[in-house]
Design a protein around this motif. Sequence first.
Motif, mmCIF file in Angstrom:
data_model
loop_
_atom_site.group_PDB
_atom_site.id
_atom_site.type_symbol
_atom_site.label_atom_id
_atom_site.label_comp_id
_atom_site.label_asym_id
_atom_site.label_seq_id
_atom_site.Cartn_x
_atom_site.Cartn_y
_atom_site.Cartn_z
ATOM 1 N N UNK A 13 0.867 -1.172 0.000
ATOM 2 C CA UNK A 13 0.000 0.000 0.000
ATOM 3 C C UNK A 13 0.901 1.218 0.000
ATOM 4 N N UNK A 14 0.953 1.941 -1.083
ATOM 5 C CA UNK A 14 1.852 3.089 -1.169
ATOM 6 C C UNK A 14 1.230 4.376 -0.660
ATOM 7 N N UNK A 15 -0.019 4.318 -0.195
ATOM 8 C CA UNK A 15 -0.640 5.519 0.354
ATOM 9 C C UNK A 15 -0.051 5.869 1.723
ATOM 10 N N UNK A 16 0.376 4.864 2.460
ATOM 11 C CA UNK A 16 0.937 5.072 3.792
ATOM 12 C C UNK A 16 2.375 4.552 3.765
ATOM 13 N N UNK A 22 12.676 7.006 7.903
ATOM 14 C CA UNK A 22 11.805 6.457 8.934
ATOM 15 C C UNK A 22 11.375 7.455 9.983
ATOM 16 N N UNK A 23 11.795 8.718 9.847
ATOM 17 C CA UNK A 23 11.441 9.738 10.831
ATOM 18 C C UNK A 23 10.059 10.321 10.625
ATOM 19 N N UNK A 24 9.460 10.065 9.482
ATOM 20 C CA UNK A 24 8.142 10.625 9.183
ATOM 21 C C UNK A 24 7.253 9.520 8.639
ATOM 22 N N UNK A 25 6.051 9.390 9.190
ATOM 23 C CA UNK A 25 5.055 8.461 8.675
ATOM 24 C C UNK A 25 4.040 9.274 7.898
ATOM 25 N N UNK A 26 3.926 9.000 6.612
ATOM 26 C CA UNK A 26 3.006 9.720 5.742
ATOM 27 C C UNK A 26 1.744 8.884 5.604
ATOM 28 N N UNK A 27 0.601 9.475 5.936
ATOM 29 C CA UNK A 27 -0.687 8.793 5.826
ATOM 30 C C UNK A 27 -1.433 9.416 4.667
ATOM 31 N N UNK A 28 -1.549 8.680 3.580
ATOM 32 C CA UNK A 28 -2.287 9.149 2.419
ATOM 33 C C UNK A 28 -3.603 8.423 2.284
ATOM 34 N N UNK A 29 -3.745 7.364 3.053
ATOM 35 C CA UNK A 29 -4.984 6.604 3.069
ATOM 36 C C UNK A 29 -5.734 6.878 4.357
ATOM 37 N N UNK A 30 -6.580 5.985 4.735
ATOM 38 C CA UNK A 30 -7.402 6.154 5.941
ATOM 39 C C UNK A 30 -6.658 5.622 7.155
ATOM 40 N N UNK A 31 -6.730 6.343 8.254
ATOM 41 C CA UNK A 31 -6.153 5.918 9.522
ATOM 42 C C UNK A 31 -7.312 5.557 10.434
#
Length: 91
Positions: A13-16, A22-31
């Motif tokens: 899943x490339x949205x998240x 590893x210092x930033x978690x990008x959430x492009x999908x639903x959390x």
Amino acid sequence: MTKADPEKDVTRNTHNYFAHGGNELVIGGQLTFLPGATVEGGDDLFGSSGSSFDVLPYIQDSEATTIAALKDDFNSLLEAMRQAGFINNGK
């Protein structure tokens, strides 16, 4: 000989994703938080704990018996909401 179409990879899943080493978690999908989940260190994560709006003044329940009186009560409610910043004043 024909070239086969590559199969879609449904395992990733490339949205998240993690970025910057590893210092930033990008959430492009639903959390989604399941029941019992906790968030630590999230103080003021979604803004200050207090409301950013003024508290609306007390507005008594409408006792209107005519449409005209109900309209006046409704307009008073709208004005109070504008004053508190819930509704743009249209100007």
